[in-house]
Motif scaffolding. Structure first.
Motif, PDB file in Angstrom:
ATOM      1  N   HIS A 133       0.837  -1.273  -0.098  1.00  0.00           N
ATOM      2  CA  HIS A 133      -0.079   0.065  -0.090  1.00  0.00           C
ATOM      3  C   HIS A 133       0.806   1.400   0.029  1.00  0.00           C
ATOM      4  O   HIS A 133       1.874   1.393   0.766  1.00  0.00           O
ATOM      5  CB  HIS A 133      -0.982  -0.080   1.119  1.00  0.00           C
ATOM      6  N   ALA A 134       0.515   2.235  -0.686  1.00  0.00           N
ATOM      7  CA  ALA A 134       1.142   3.595  -0.860  1.00  0.00           C
ATOM      8  C   ALA A 134       0.600   4.330   0.388  1.00  0.00           C
ATOM      9  O   ALA A 134      -0.242   4.046   1.083  1.00  0.00           O
ATOM     10  CB  ALA A 134       0.718   4.221  -2.175  1.00  0.00           C
ATOM     11  N   GLY A 135       1.477   5.469   0.716  1.00  0.00           N
ATOM     12  CA  GLY A 135       0.988   6.378   1.593  1.00  0.00           C
ATOM     13  C   GLY A 135       1.741   6.064   3.115  1.00  0.00           C
ATOM     14  O   GLY A 135       2.001   4.874   3.113  1.00  0.00           O
ATOM     15  N   PRO A 136       1.484   7.142   4.145  1.00  0.00           N
ATOM     16  CA  PRO A 136       1.853   6.753   5.407  1.00  0.00           C
ATOM     17  C   PRO A 136       1.237   5.525   6.069  1.00  0.00           C
ATOM     18  O   PRO A 136      -0.044   5.236   5.865  1.00  0.00           O
ATOM     19  CB  PRO A 136       1.659   8.140   6.122  1.00  0.00           C
ATOM     20  N   LYS A 137       1.784   4.959   7.185  1.00  0.00           N
ATOM     21  CA  LYS A 137       1.220   3.801   7.846  1.00  0.00           C
ATOM     22  C   LYS A 137       1.407   4.237   9.380  1.00  0.00           C
ATOM     23  O   LYS A 137       1.880   5.182   9.819  1.00  0.00           O
ATOM     24  CB  LYS A 137       1.942   2.533   7.654  1.00  0.00           C
ATOM     25  N   ALA A 138       0.705   3.157  10.167  1.00  0.00           N
ATOM     26  CA  ALA A 138       0.703   3.505  11.487  1.00  0.00           C
ATOM     27  C   ALA A 138       0.929   1.890  12.469  1.00  0.00           C
ATOM     28  O   ALA A 138       0.600   1.150  11.520  1.00  0.00           O
ATOM     29  CB  ALA A 138      -0.685   4.059  12.153  1.00  0.00           C
ATOM     30  N   GLN A 139       1.663   2.105  13.351  1.00  0.00           N
ATOM     31  CA  GLN A 139       1.648   0.911  14.203  1.00  0.00           C
ATOM     32  C   GLN A 139       1.284   1.308  15.542  1.00  0.00           C
ATOM     33  O   GLN A 139       1.833   2.202  16.084  1.00  0.00           O
ATOM     34  CB  GLN A 139       2.928   0.315  13.932  1.00  0.00           C
ATOM     35  N   ILE A 140       0.614   0.361  16.180  1.00  0.00           N
ATOM     36  CA  ILE A 140       0.160   0.465  17.652  1.00  0.00           C
ATOM     37  C   ILE A 140       0.526  -0.765  18.522  1.00  0.00           C
ATOM     38  O   ILE A 140       0.314  -1.917  18.083  1.00  0.00           O
ATOM     39  CB  ILE A 140      -1.371   0.583  17.793  1.00  0.00           C
TER      40      ILE A 140
ATOM     41  N   TYR B 216       4.454  -7.867  19.656  1.00  0.00           N
ATOM     42  CA  TYR B 216       4.517  -7.020  18.323  1.00  0.00           C
ATOM     43  C   TYR B 216       3.554  -6.287  18.148  1.00  0.00           C
ATOM     44  O   TYR B 216       2.230  -6.345  18.584  1.00  0.00           O
ATOM     45  CB  TYR B 216       4.547  -8.384  17.185  1.00  0.00           C
ATOM     46  N   PRO B 217       3.604  -5.081  17.521  1.00  0.00           N
ATOM     47  CA  PRO B 217       2.511  -4.184  17.148  1.00  0.00           C
ATOM     48  C   PRO B 217       1.465  -4.666  16.301  1.00  0.00           C
ATOM     49  O   PRO B 217       1.729  -5.594  15.347  1.00  0.00           O
ATOM     50  CB  PRO B 217       3.213  -2.912  16.894  1.00  0.00           C
ATOM     51  N   LEU B 218       0.418  -3.862  16.231  1.00  0.00           N
ATOM     52  CA  LEU B 218      -0.599  -3.880  15.164  1.00  0.00           C
ATOM     53  C   LEU B 218      -0.042  -2.947  14.119  1.00  0.00           C
ATOM     54  O   LEU B 218       0.242  -1.833  14.428  1.00  0.00           O
ATOM     55  CB  LEU B 218      -2.073  -3.599  15.705  1.00  0.00           C
ATOM     56  N   PHE B 219      -0.293  -3.365  12.777  1.00  0.00           N
ATOM     57  CA  PHE B 219       0.220  -2.436  11.805  1.00  0.00           C
ATOM     58  C   PHE B 219      -1.243  -2.236  11.117  1.00  0.00           C
ATOM     59  O   PHE B 219      -2.074  -2.726  10.966  1.00  0.00           O
ATOM     60  CB  PHE B 219       0.979  -2.868  10.833  1.00  0.00           C
ATOM     61  N   PHE B 220      -1.265  -0.655  10.618  1.00  0.00           N
ATOM     62  CA  PHE B 220      -2.264  -0.377   9.874  1.00  0.00           C
ATOM     63  C   PHE B 220      -1.963   0.534   8.518  1.00  0.00           C
ATOM     64  O   PHE B 220      -0.927   1.250   8.543  1.00  0.00           O
ATOM     65  CB  PHE B 220      -2.866   1.084  10.732  1.00  0.00           C
ATOM     66  N   SER B 221      -2.751   0.147   7.529  1.00  0.00           N
ATOM     67  CA  SER B 221      -2.399   0.477   5.990  1.00  0.00           C
ATOM     68  C   SER B 221      -2.562   1.905   6.053  1.00  0.00           C
ATOM     69  O   SER B 221      -2.053   2.464   5.016  1.00  0.00           O
ATOM     70  CB  SER B 221      -3.150  -0.433   5.105  1.00  0.00           C
ATOM     71  N   GLN B 222      -3.142   2.707   6.863  1.00  0.00           N
ATOM     72  CA  GLN B 222      -3.243   4.193   6.763  1.00  0.00           C
ATOM     73  C   GLN B 222      -3.345   4.590   8.176  1.00  0.00           C
ATOM     74  O   GLN B 222      -3.513   4.020   9.178  1.00  0.00           O
ATOM     75  CB  GLN B 222      -4.761   4.535   6.175  1.00  0.00           C
ATOM     76  N   VAL B 223      -2.650   5.940   8.462  1.00  0.00           N
ATOM     77  CA  VAL B 223      -2.561   6.505   9.624  1.00  0.00           C
ATOM     78  C   VAL B 223      -4.056   6.593  10.193  1.00  0.00           C
ATOM     79  O   VAL B 223      -4.354   6.504  11.302  1.00  0.00           O
ATOM     80  CB  VAL B 223      -1.765   7.702   9.407  1.00  0.00           C
ATOM     81  N   ARG B 224      -5.089   6.913   9.222  1.00  0.00           N
ATOM     82  CA  ARG B 224      -6.172   7.242   9.840  1.00  0.00           C
ATOM     83  C   ARG B 224      -6.717   5.986  10.519  1.00  0.00           C
ATOM     84  O   ARG B 224      -7.472   6.017  11.406  1.00  0.00           O
ATOM     85  CB  ARG B 224      -7.182   7.488   8.589  1.00  0.00           C
ATOM     86  N   ASP B 225      -6.697   4.961   9.977  1.00  0.00           N
ATOM     87  CA  ASP B 225      -6.968   3.602  10.620  1.00  0.00           C
ATOM     88  C   ASP B 225      -6.644   3.221  11.808  1.00  0.00           C
ATOM     89  O   ASP B 225      -7.220   2.962  12.750  1.00  0.00           O
ATOM     90  CB  ASP B 225      -6.809   2.340   9.556  1.00  0.00           C
TER      91      ASP B 225
END
Length: 197
Positions: A50-57, A64-73
């Motif tokens: 996926h393009a664009g910025p990501k997030a990890q929580i 291990y963190p949860l990854f998100f395909s979008q920061v918004r998510d």
């Protein structure tokens, strides 16, 4: 006029508070580099595709963190009323250090609370939804706004409606699962699995 004996305790108190704040930051788990094995928490797709910025929580007690395909998510996950896990850290891609929109870098992470976010720009995130575009440098955020529109906000000023409202996602003739409207059974099953690990 304040006498010296009063100033000394005030100075010592400020040093102690600053030291405690640094200690709290040092206890945050470090960000994890994205790899081929990293999948988006909601979409269960390879995050590097996926393009664009990501997030990890990072959730307390999980290795291990949860990854998100979008920061918004990622921000939506943190703000969802049913989210009851203790979050120990949230990191977002630093677009000030990204090569470009399609290659944000596997290790360009900054704490979510320190970023300057461009909201309501013409760019959409990796899942095709409006994106919160994070920058460590406010000047980089301003330059992004001059090219793609939007406005700059800090995380605390981003209204819940910007991340929790359901929006249509780009897809070939179908709507993909959104962070704000996951399939209840599947979503609950994944949460229960995380709780047991």
């Amino acid at each position: 006029m304040i006498s010296r004996p009063i100033l000394l305790p005030i100075t010592i108190s400020l040093i102690i508070v600053a030291g405690c704040r640094q200690q709290i930051d040092d206890t945050m788990p470090p960000p994890i580099a994205m790899t081929e094995e990293a999948v988006g928490h909601f979409c269960q797709m390879n995050i590097l595709e996926h393009a664009g910025p990501k997030a990890q929580i990072h959730l307390e007690g999980l290795p291990y963190p949860l990854f998100f395909s979008q920061v918004r998510d990622g921000i939506a996950y943190e703000r969802m009323p049913e989210q009851n896990y203790k979050i120990s850290a949230i990191y977002v891609s630093d677009m000030s250090r990204a090569h470009d929109w399609n290659n944000v870098g596997q290790e360009n992470w900054i704490p979510a609370t320190s970023a300057h976010y461009v909201v309501a720009s013409s760019k959409t995130g990796g899942m095709g939804a409006p994106e919160l575009v994070p920058f460590s440098d406010q000047d980089d955020a301003r330059e992004f706004v001059s090219r793609h529109g939007g406005q700059i906000l800090r995380l605390d000023n981003i209204d819940d409606a910007l991340v929790l409202n359901s929006v249509p996602v780009k897809s070939s003739a179908e709507t993909l699962e959104m962070a704000t409207n996951p399939d209840d059974d599947d979503y609950r099953a994944r949460l229960e699995k995380l709780r047991k690990e």
